[in-house]
Design a protein around this motif. Structure first.
Motif, short mmCIF file in Angstrom:
data_model
loop_
_atom_site.label_atom_id
_atom_site.label_comp_id
_atom_site.label_asym_id
_atom_site.label_seq_id
_atom_site.Cartn_x
_atom_site.Cartn_y
_atom_site.Cartn_z
N ALA A 56 -29.36 6.59 -7.11
CA ALA A 56 -29.79 7.13 -8.41
C ALA A 56 -29.57 8.64 -8.45
CB ALA A 56 -31.25 6.78 -8.68
N HIS A 57 -29.92 9.31 -7.37
CA HIS A 57 -29.74 10.77 -7.29
C HIS A 57 -28.25 11.12 -7.36
CE1 HIS A 57 -30.66 14.89 -6.21
NE2 HIS A 57 -29.72 14.83 -5.28
N ALA A 58 -27.44 10.39 -6.61
CA ALA A 58 -26.00 10.64 -6.60
C ALA A 58 -25.40 10.44 -8.00
CB ALA A 58 -25.31 9.72 -5.59
N LYS A 59 -25.84 9.39 -8.68
CA LYS A 59 -25.34 9.13 -10.04
C LYS A 59 -25.74 10.26 -10.99
CE LYS A 59 -25.05 4.11 -9.89
NZ LYS A 59 -25.59 2.84 -10.38
N LYS A 60 -26.97 10.74 -10.85
CA LYS A 60 -27.45 11.79 -11.75
C LYS A 60 -26.68 13.09 -11.55
CE LYS A 60 -31.41 14.58 -13.13
NZ LYS A 60 -30.52 15.65 -13.51
N ASP A 64 -24.28 14.95 -14.21
CA ASP A 64 -24.52 16.34 -14.62
C ASP A 64 -23.25 17.17 -14.51
OD1 ASP A 64 -27.19 15.67 -15.03
OD2 ASP A 64 -27.91 16.69 -13.22
N LEU A 65 -22.54 17.00 -13.41
CA LEU A 65 -21.29 17.74 -13.22
C LEU A 65 -20.22 17.23 -14.18
CD1 LEU A 65 -20.20 20.10 -11.72
CD2 LEU A 65 -19.60 18.61 -9.83
N GLU A 66 -20.23 15.97 -14.48
CA GLU A 66 -19.30 15.39 -15.46
C GLU A 66 -19.46 16.09 -16.82
OE1 GLU A 66 -16.69 12.96 -17.63
OE2 GLU A 66 -16.90 13.15 -15.46
N ALA A 67 -20.69 16.34 -17.22
CA ALA A 67 -20.94 17.03 -18.49
C ALA A 67 -20.34 18.44 -18.46
CB ALA A 67 -22.44 17.09 -18.78
N LYS A 68 -20.47 19.11 -17.34
CA LYS A 68 -19.89 20.45 -17.20
C LYS A 68 -18.36 20.41 -17.27
CE LYS A 68 -23.85 22.38 -16.43
NZ LYS A 68 -24.54 22.55 -17.67
N ILE A 69 -17.79 19.38 -16.67
CA ILE A 69 -16.33 19.22 -16.72
C ILE A 69 -15.88 19.00 -18.16
CG2 ILE A 69 -14.41 17.73 -16.02
CD1 ILE A 69 -15.97 17.34 -13.33
N LYS A 70 -16.63 18.22 -18.90
CA LYS A 70 -16.27 17.98 -20.31
C LYS A 70 -16.30 19.28 -21.11
CE LYS A 70 -17.32 13.16 -20.50
NZ LYS A 70 -17.08 12.11 -21.41
N SER A 102 -17.02 9.35 -7.87
CA SER A 102 -17.56 8.12 -8.45
C SER A 102 -17.34 6.93 -7.52
CB SER A 102 -16.91 7.84 -9.81
OG SER A 102 -17.29 8.83 -10.73
N GLN A 103 -16.18 6.88 -6.87
CA GLN A 103 -15.91 5.82 -5.91
C GLN A 103 -16.88 5.90 -4.74
OE1 GLN A 103 -11.80 6.69 -5.11
NE2 GLN A 103 -11.05 5.30 -6.70
N LYS A 104 -17.19 7.12 -4.33
CA LYS A 104 -18.12 7.30 -3.21
C LYS A 104 -19.54 6.90 -3.60
CE LYS A 104 -15.08 8.65 -0.28
NZ LYS A 104 -14.73 7.82 0.87
N VAL A 105 -19.90 7.07 -4.87
CA VAL A 105 -21.21 6.59 -5.34
C VAL A 105 -21.25 5.07 -5.23
CG1 VAL A 105 -22.76 6.35 -7.32
CG2 VAL A 105 -21.67 8.55 -6.87
N THR A 106 -20.15 4.43 -5.62
CA THR A 106 -20.06 2.97 -5.52
C THR A 106 -20.18 2.54 -4.06
OG1 THR A 106 -18.71 2.85 -7.51
CG2 THR A 106 -18.62 0.95 -6.03
N GLU A 107 -19.47 3.23 -3.17
CA GLU A 107 -19.56 2.91 -1.74
C GLU A 107 -20.98 3.10 -1.24
OE1 GLU A 107 -16.63 5.06 0.56
OE2 GLU A 107 -15.02 4.39 -0.76
N LEU A 108 -21.63 4.13 -1.71
CA LEU A 108 -23.02 4.39 -1.32
C LEU A 108 -23.91 3.23 -1.76
CD1 LEU A 108 -24.62 6.77 0.00
CD2 LEU A 108 -25.10 7.56 -2.31
#
Length: 143
Positions: A56-60, A64-70, A102-108
């Protein structure tokens, strides 16, 4: 409680406290760098028993960084000429690193007790790499 779990809990309490504070209007690349460092350490401190919280922390933090990239993508779309081409190249690099994180979140999320440590390291490294690339891009956009 095992001694190495306590520092992780302290970091998590600190991060939860920070997350509850109002977000400043403009996040600087220094803020992102600091958060990347804290996030990497926080994820490393999770035990496999706290896997759901770690995911959950990793996704959040990734979101958050995704929003900054946008925000950077929006700025890049307004540029012209050589600057626009350079910005688009940086955005492309950010997208690739975002995909890896994102792939690493899935692996996690799929990690077993045996693969937990490797999955944590993988996410922490990918997130730091993404945050570093974001810092570099954000600095270029300010020029």
């Amino acid at each position: 409680m095992r001694p190495h779990v306590i520092p992780g809990m302290v970091v998590m309490i600190g991060l939860l406290t920070i997350a509850a504070l109002p977000v400043p209007a403009q996040t600087t690349s220094k803020d992102v760098s600091q958060k990347a460092s804290e996030t990497g350490q926080a994820i490393k401190d999770y035990t496999v028993e706290k896997k759901d919280e770690a995911v959950a922390h990793a996704k959040k933090v990734t979101a958050d960084l995704e929003a900054k990239i946008k925000e950077l993508e929006a700025q890049a779309s307004k540029q012209t000429g050589e600057i626009k081409a350079k910005s688009q190249a940086q955005i492309k690099e950010l997208r690739a690193k975002r995909t890896k994180a994102s792939q690493k979140v899935t692996e996690l999320s799929r990690a077993t007790k045996a693969s937990w440590e490797k999955a944590k390291e993988g996410f922490a490294d990918a997130y730091r790499d993404l945050a570093s690339a974001y810092d570099k891009a954000a600095a270029e956009f300010k020029k």
